[in-house]
Design an enzyme around this catalytic site. Structure first.
Site, PDB file in Angstrom:
ATOM      1  NE  ARG A  45      -0.064   1.547   3.516  1.00  0.00           N
ATOM      2  CZ  ARG A  45       0.972   2.346   3.716  1.00  0.00           C
ATOM      3  NH1 ARG A  45       2.196   1.835   3.943  1.00  0.00           N
ATOM      4  NH2 ARG A  45       0.832   3.651   3.684  1.00  0.00           N
ATOM      5  N   GLY A  46       0.234   2.401  -0.117  1.00  0.00           N
ATOM      6  CA  GLY A  46       0.984   3.649  -0.275  1.00  0.00           C
ATOM      7  C   GLY A  46       1.029   3.975  -1.755  1.00  0.00           C
ATOM      8  CB  ALA A  47       0.101   7.049  -3.621  1.00  0.00           C
ATOM      9  NE  ARG A  88      -6.130   0.920  -1.791  1.00  0.00           N
ATOM     10  CZ  ARG A  88      -5.576   1.397  -0.678  1.00  0.00           C
ATOM     11  NH1 ARG A  88      -4.303   1.191  -0.435  1.00  0.00           N
ATOM     12  NH2 ARG A  88      -6.291   2.084   0.182  1.00  0.00           N
ATOM     13  CG  ASP A 238      -3.313   8.259  -1.384  1.00  0.00           C
ATOM     14  OD1 ASP A 238      -3.180   8.683  -0.213  1.00  0.00           O
ATOM     15  OD2 ASP A 238      -2.937   7.130  -1.751  1.00  0.00           O
TER      16      ASP A 238
HETATM   17  O1  MRU Z   1      -4.556   3.172   2.101  1.00  0.00           O
HETATM   18  P1  MRU Z   1      -3.084   3.436   2.047  1.00  0.00           P
HETATM   19  O2  MRU Z   1      -2.340   2.915   3.213  1.00  0.00           O
HETATM   20  O3  MRU Z   1      -2.492   3.021   0.721  1.00  0.00           O
HETATM   21  O4  MRU Z   1      -2.986   5.019   2.102  1.00  0.00           O
HETATM   22  C1  MRU Z   1      -1.724   5.614   2.111  1.00  0.00           C
HETATM   23  C2  MRU Z   1      -1.778   7.087   2.224  1.00  0.00           C
HETATM   24  O5  MRU Z   1      -2.816   7.687   2.341  1.00  0.00           O
HETATM   25  C3  MRU Z   1      -0.470   7.800   2.115  1.00  0.00           C
HETATM   26  O6  MRU Z   1      -0.484   8.970   2.885  1.00  0.00           O
HETATM   27  C4  MRU Z   1      -0.229   8.170   0.645  1.00  0.00           C
HETATM   28  O7  MRU Z   1      -0.415   7.066  -0.182  1.00  0.00           O
HETATM   29  C5  MRU Z   1       1.141   8.713   0.428  1.00  0.00           C
HETATM   30  S1  MRU Z   1       2.389   7.461   0.638  1.00  0.00           S
HETATM   31  C6  MRU Z   1       3.861   8.199   0.262  1.00  0.00           C
END
Ligand code: MRU
Length: 352
Positions: A45-47, A88, A238
């Site tokens: 996870r994480g963008a 996602r 995101d």
């Molecule tokens: O649902 P997630 O854990 O993928 O959400 C992650 C976030 O909201 C982060 O803040 C975002 O992706 C930036 S990660 C560098």
């Protein structure tokens, strides 16, 4: 510093982030559908990390294809892109990466053998990963330079560290850069209900590096801003719309309101690949709704009456007027964002 994934000849190894911080479980994904599922169920996870994982998924599938010519594989490739895109919907890094891979295939496939095109896809995925790391370091430097003071107390939300990127992190990259200069006195980590990216993942990364922190429930942020000194807030993103409205993990919006009320500057740290200039403002950003069970259960145990309904938006949108600055790999941009974002992208285009 942990990495979220490593690509090896015929598979992608992913650290299963659902088991952190107490168990380090690595999963080996050999097929595109496994990576798509890993993105959906938040193994990864994480963008930026999901964009990189998707790029490697496309490589694996193309490597495994029986087709001798790209033309015989093109329809599968398009379907694969659609499958990954649907995993996602909020993080635009994924859509941006898929668009670039498609453009690459369209450019090379007509004149090249299948094998050469697959190699191009692999080079693209590796470069995407490498560029993300370089980008995060630059964000860290710019973010640290933008802060005055030697003993900073910073609050953050969700996980934006090496687990969410190719390494180092965005908002956590700013904290890492400040720490390397000896300027972090304390990090306030929102636990980040319901998936607990803050208490499970950000705390894990901070602890591993000896950065002083404490976790608070998301709803304690206002109390702490009132009674303990917080110098600034920094979060990731995101998707950032053309006017600066920013989608990030649910709870970011309320944190920004609380910061505004207490006069605490609220920063977003994100690479240019998180901007979506085609989306005029936050109203147009698609918000992923996840299963109510993530709210009504914890680690498989019910924490609400059986059958309880729950709303589980995974992200929210922070209006641009609550944001003091957006820290990018090319520097910090300031309000009014419609203008500063347009200027930055025009400059980048003229330099490329
Ligand atoms: O649902 P997630 O854990 O993928 O959400 C992650 C976030 O909201 C982060 O803040 C975002 O992706 C930036 S990660 C560098």
């Amino acid at each position: 510093m942990f990495t979220a994934m490593t690509f090896q000849d015929n598979h992608l190894r992913l650290i299963d982030q659902r088991h952190l911080p107490h168990q380090e479980v690595w999963v080996q994904a050999e097929h595109l559908h496994q990576i798509a599922e890993a993105i959906e169920n938040m193994t990864v996870r994480g963008a930026p990390a999901i964009a990189t994982a998707a790029a490697f998924a496309l490589v694996l599938d193309a490597q495994q294809a029986k087709a001798k010519a790209w033309a015989d594989y093109a329809a599968d490739f398009d379907r694969n892109c659609e499958r990954l895109h649907a995993t996602r919907p909020t993080a635009v890094n994924l859509a941006n990466a898929l668009r670039s891979v498609k453009a690459l295939a369209a450019k090379f496939a007509p004149q090249q053998t299948m094998q050469v095109t697959v190699e191009k896809l692999l080079t693209f995925a590796k470069e995407l990963e490498h560029a993300d790391l370089t980008t995060c370091r630059a964000i860290g430097q710019h973010g640290a330079a933008a802060q005055q003071g030697q003993k900073l107390r910073v609050m953050t939300h969700c996980n934006t560290g090496s687990l969410a990127t190719a390494g180092y992190g965005t908002a956590l990259g700013v904290i890492r850069a400040l720490h390397s200069e000896g300027r972090v006195e304390h990090v306030y980590v929102d636990e980040t209900r319901p998936y607990l990216q803050g208490s499970r993942l950000t705390a894990f990364e901070l602890q591993a590096e000896g950065i002083p922190y404490s976790i608070q429930t998301d709803s304690a942020a206002a109390y702490l801003m009132r009674y303990e000194h917080v110098d600034f807030v920094v979060v990731g993103a995101d998707r950032i719309a053309a006017n600066g409205d920013t989608a990030n993990k649910v709870g970011t919006y309320s944190l920004a309101i609380v910061a505004k009320h207490h006069g605490v500057p609220f920063y977003v740290a994100a690479p240019l690949s998180t901007f979506d200039l085609k989306t005029p403002d936050g109203e147009a950003i698609p918000i992923e709704m996840r299963s109510p069970l993530e709210v009504t259960q914890h680690a498989g145990h019910a924490v609400a009456p059986y059958g309880a309904d729950a709303r589980n938006p995974s992200f929210d949108v922070t209006p641009a007027e609550l944001i003091a600055g957006i820290i990018t790999e090319h520097g910090v941009i300031r309000p009014p964002f419609t203008e500063s974002i347009r200027k930055l992208f025009t400059k980048m285009k003229s330099e490329s």
